[in-house]
Design an enzyme around this catalytic site. Sequence first.
Site, PDB file in Angstrom:
ATOM      1  N   HIS A   1      -1.911   6.598   5.774  1.00 29.63           N
ATOM      2  CA  HIS A   1      -2.799   6.373   6.930  1.00 29.63           C
ATOM      3  C   HIS A   1      -2.883   4.885   7.252  1.00 29.63           C
ATOM      4  O   HIS A   1      -2.855   4.482   8.407  1.00 29.63           O
ATOM      5  CB  HIS A   1      -4.202   6.901   6.651  1.00 29.63           C
ATOM      6  CG  HIS A   1      -4.287   8.384   6.739  1.00 29.63           C
ATOM      7  ND1 HIS A   1      -4.321   9.057   7.932  1.00 29.63           N
ATOM      8  CD2 HIS A   1      -4.324   9.323   5.778  1.00 29.63           C
ATOM      9  CE1 HIS A   1      -4.381  10.353   7.712  1.00 29.63           C
ATOM     10  NE2 HIS A   1      -4.381  10.542   6.402  1.00 29.63           N
TER      11      HIS A   1
ATOM     12  N   ASP B   1     -14.349   8.104   7.233  1.00 34.44           N
ATOM     13  CA  ASP B   1     -14.382   8.151   8.701  1.00 34.44           C
ATOM     14  C   ASP B   1     -15.324   9.229   9.271  1.00 34.44           C
ATOM     15  O   ASP B   1     -16.029   8.961  10.249  1.00 34.44           O
ATOM     16  CB  ASP B   1     -12.970   8.379   9.277  1.00 34.44           C
ATOM     17  CG  ASP B   1     -12.164   7.092   9.356  1.00 34.44           C
ATOM     18  OD1 ASP B   1     -12.741   6.011   9.139  1.00 34.44           O
ATOM     19  OD2 ASP B   1     -10.959   7.167   9.626  1.00 34.44           O
TER      20      ASP B   1
ATOM     21  N   GLY C   1     -10.641   8.883   4.569  1.00 31.94           N
ATOM     22  CA  GLY C   1     -11.761   8.334   3.788  1.00 31.94           C
ATOM     23  C   GLY C   1     -13.122   8.727   4.338  1.00 31.94           C
ATOM     24  O   GLY C   1     -13.405   9.896   4.586  1.00 31.94           O
TER      25      GLY C   1
ATOM     26  N   HIS D   1     -12.655  -2.446  11.377  1.00 32.55           N
ATOM     27  CA  HIS D   1     -12.572  -3.617  10.486  1.00 32.55           C
ATOM     28  C   HIS D   1     -11.117  -4.055  10.340  1.00 32.55           C
ATOM     29  O   HIS D   1     -10.808  -5.236  10.341  1.00 32.55           O
ATOM     30  CB  HIS D   1     -13.197  -3.257   9.147  1.00 32.55           C
ATOM     31  CG  HIS D   1     -12.756  -1.930   8.587  1.00 32.55           C
ATOM     32  ND1 HIS D   1     -12.787  -0.764   9.317  1.00 32.55           N
ATOM     33  CD2 HIS D   1     -12.233  -1.578   7.383  1.00 32.55           C
ATOM     34  CE1 HIS D   1     -12.330   0.234   8.584  1.00 32.55           C
ATOM     35  NE2 HIS D   1     -11.978  -0.241   7.409  1.00 32.55           N
ATOM     36  N   ARG D   2     -10.200  -3.082  10.246  1.00 33.25           N
ATOM     37  CA  ARG D   2      -8.775  -3.421  10.075  1.00 33.25           C
ATOM     38  C   ARG D   2      -8.234  -4.031  11.377  1.00 33.25           C
ATOM     39  O   ARG D   2      -7.515  -5.020  11.349  1.00 33.25           O
ATOM     40  CB  ARG D   2      -8.007  -2.154   9.676  1.00 33.25           C
ATOM     41  CG  ARG D   2      -6.777  -2.427   8.858  1.00 33.25           C
ATOM     42  CD  ARG D   2      -6.277  -1.182   8.129  1.00 33.25           C
ATOM     43  NE  ARG D   2      -7.194  -0.800   7.082  1.00 33.25           N
ATOM     44  CZ  ARG D   2      -7.993   0.252   7.121  1.00 33.25           C
ATOM     45  NH1 ARG D   2      -7.963   1.081   8.140  1.00 33.25           N
ATOM     46  NH2 ARG D   2      -8.831   0.502   6.130  1.00 33.25           N
TER      47      ARG D   2
ATOM     48  N   ASP E   1      -7.465  -4.975   1.429  1.00 30.18           N
ATOM     49  CA  ASP E   1      -8.473  -4.337   0.590  1.00 30.18           C
ATOM     50  C   ASP E   1      -9.688  -4.120   1.471  1.00 30.18           C
ATOM     51  O   ASP E   1     -10.124  -5.020   2.184  1.00 30.18           O
ATOM     52  CB  ASP E   1      -8.822  -5.167  -0.644  1.00 30.18           C
ATOM     53  CG  ASP E   1      -9.473  -4.265  -1.698  1.00 30.18           C
ATOM     54  OD1 ASP E   1      -8.837  -3.281  -2.126  1.00 30.18           O
ATOM     55  OD2 ASP E   1     -10.645  -4.504  -2.063  1.00 30.18           O
TER      56      ASP E   1
ATOM     57  N   SER F   1       0.836  -1.196   0.000  1.00 25.86           N
ATOM     58  CA  SER F   1       0.000   0.000   0.000  1.00 25.86           C
ATOM     59  C   SER F   1       0.867   1.240   0.000  1.00 25.86           C
ATOM     60  O   SER F   1       1.933   1.264   0.619  1.00 25.86           O
ATOM     61  CB  SER F   1      -0.900   0.019   1.242  1.00 25.86           C
ATOM     62  OG  SER F   1      -1.624   1.232   1.291  1.00 25.86           O
ATOM     63  N   GLY F   2       0.375   2.263  -0.673  1.00 27.65           N
ATOM     64  CA  GLY F   2       1.053   3.553  -0.639  1.00 27.65           C
ATOM     65  C   GLY F   2       0.293   4.537   0.239  1.00 27.65           C
ATOM     66  O   GLY F   2       0.638   5.712   0.309  1.00 27.65           O
ATOM     67  N   ASN F   3      -0.790   4.058   0.892  1.00 23.22           N
ATOM     68  CA  ASN F   3      -1.641   4.913   1.721  1.00 23.22           C
ATOM     69  C   ASN F   3      -1.001   5.075   3.102  1.00 23.22           C
ATOM     70  O   ASN F   3      -0.942   4.136   3.888  1.00 23.22           O
ATOM     71  CB  ASN F   3      -3.037   4.256   1.821  1.00 23.22           C
ATOM     72  CG  ASN F   3      -4.003   5.040   2.706  1.00 23.22           C
ATOM     73  OD1 ASN F   3      -3.595   5.739   3.634  1.00 23.22           O
ATOM     74  ND2 ASN F   3      -5.277   4.909   2.420  1.00 23.22           N
TER      75      ASN F   3
HETATM   76  P1  IMP Z   1      -8.347   0.252  -0.891  1.00 22.39           P
HETATM   77  O1  IMP Z   1      -7.143   1.069  -0.556  1.00 22.39           O
HETATM   78  O2  IMP Z   1      -8.435  -0.153  -2.298  1.00 22.39           O
HETATM   79  O3  IMP Z   1      -8.522  -0.885   0.069  1.00 22.39           O
HETATM   80  O4  IMP Z   1      -9.575   1.220  -0.700  1.00 22.39           O
HETATM   81  C1  IMP Z   1     -10.087   1.443   0.534  1.00 22.39           C
HETATM   82  C2  IMP Z   1     -11.041   2.619   0.491  1.00 22.39           C
HETATM   83  O5  IMP Z   1     -12.130   2.307   1.359  1.00 22.39           O
HETATM   84  C3  IMP Z   1     -10.375   3.866   1.044  1.00 22.39           C
HETATM   85  O6  IMP Z   1      -9.863   4.672   0.025  1.00 22.39           O
HETATM   86  C4  IMP Z   1     -11.539   4.539   1.753  1.00 22.39           C
HETATM   87  O7  IMP Z   1     -12.296   5.240   0.826  1.00 22.39           O
HETATM   88  C5  IMP Z   1     -12.363   3.369   2.254  1.00 22.39           C
HETATM   89  N1  IMP Z   1     -11.923   2.928   3.597  1.00 22.39           N
HETATM   90  C6  IMP Z   1     -11.342   1.749   3.928  1.00 22.39           C
HETATM   91  N2  IMP Z   1     -11.066   1.696   5.245  1.00 22.39           N
HETATM   92  C7  IMP Z   1     -11.462   2.871   5.747  1.00 22.39           C
HETATM   93  C8  IMP Z   1     -11.429   3.418   7.055  1.00 22.39           C
HETATM   94  O8  IMP Z   1     -10.933   2.839   8.035  1.00 22.39           O
HETATM   95  N3  IMP Z   1     -11.950   4.649   7.163  1.00 22.39           N
HETATM   96  C9  IMP Z   1     -12.497   5.333   6.143  1.00 22.39           C
HETATM   97  N4  IMP Z   1     -12.531   4.894   4.906  1.00 22.39           N
HETATM   98  C10 IMP Z   1     -12.031   3.660   4.700  1.00 22.39           C
END
Ligand code: IMP
Length: 211
Positions: free
Chosen positions: A11, A159, A157, A184-185, A73, A7-9
Site C-alpha cells: 500500500h 484508515d 491500517g 501525512h505522507r 516511518d 518498505s515491503g508494504n
Molecule cells: P511503519 O510501516 O513502521 O511506518 O508503520 C506504520 C503503521 O502506522 C502502519 O502499519 C499503520 O498501522 C499506521 N499507518 C501509517 N500511515 C497510515 C495511513 O496512511 N493509514 C492508516 N494507517 C497508517
Amino acid sequence: MRLHLASGNSHKVAEFQALAHASGLDVTLVSAREVGGMPDVLEDTGTFPGNAAKKARALKARLPAESWVLADDSGLCVDALNGAPGVESAYYAGPSGDSAANLRKLVEVMRAVPEEKRNAHFTCVLLLIGPDGLEWVFEGKTAGRLLASPRGGQGFGYDPLFVPVGSSLTFAEMSEPSKNAISHRGRAWIPLAEFLRTQIRGTSVAGHRSP
Ligand code: IMP
C-alpha cells in the site's frame, strides 16, 4: 532517477508511486521486494526519524553506493492515549503486525472516550539517503478525529477510523488521490519532491552524513 523504497508494504509503495507521478517528477520507485526484499529491522529507537533511519540504512547497505534510498516511518498518535500507538502503530496489538487486530484494539481502547476527546493525528517522517551516505529528513502531519467504529474499504491500517479535519469521510472512504492530497505522507512528500527536483536539475543541497 531511481528511488529505492525501504518498505515491503505494498500500500505504501502504491501511495509513493502515485505521489511521484502526481508531482511530475522523473522518479521511478523501486520496491525493496524488487531487490531481494526488505531486510529485517527492529524498529526500536522510539522515534519516527530514528526508525526511518534504521530502515533506510539497512536497505542502503545492500545496494550499490550510488543508490538513492527512501524510508518512511509513520503512525497514528491519539491525544487521549498520550500519543499512543505512535511509533508502535504497526505492532499495537502484538509483534505479528496484524493491522486488522491493531484496528480492533484501538476501537476497544477508545470505546469509553467521548466525542470531544477523540482527536488524533498521523505523522510521517521520510528519510532519504543519497550517494555517499548523505541524509535528509522531511515530515508531514494530518490532524483529525477517531470514529467509534470503522467505515470504508480503501487504504490500510487505521484508515477506517480516521476522519481528517475538514472532511466528513474517513481516509478509508477516500480515493487514493483525495487521501494523498491531505495525508501525512502526501504532506511530507511535498518538500521531498522539491528536493528531488533540485537533485535532478543538478543543484546540490546540504545534507548530513550517516554516522
Ligand atoms: P511503519 O510501516 O513502521 O511506518 O508503520 C506504520 C503503521 O502506522 C502502519 O502499519 C499503520 O498501522 C499506521 N499507518 C501509517 N500511515 C497510515 C495511513 O496512511 N493509514 C492508516 N494507517 C497508517
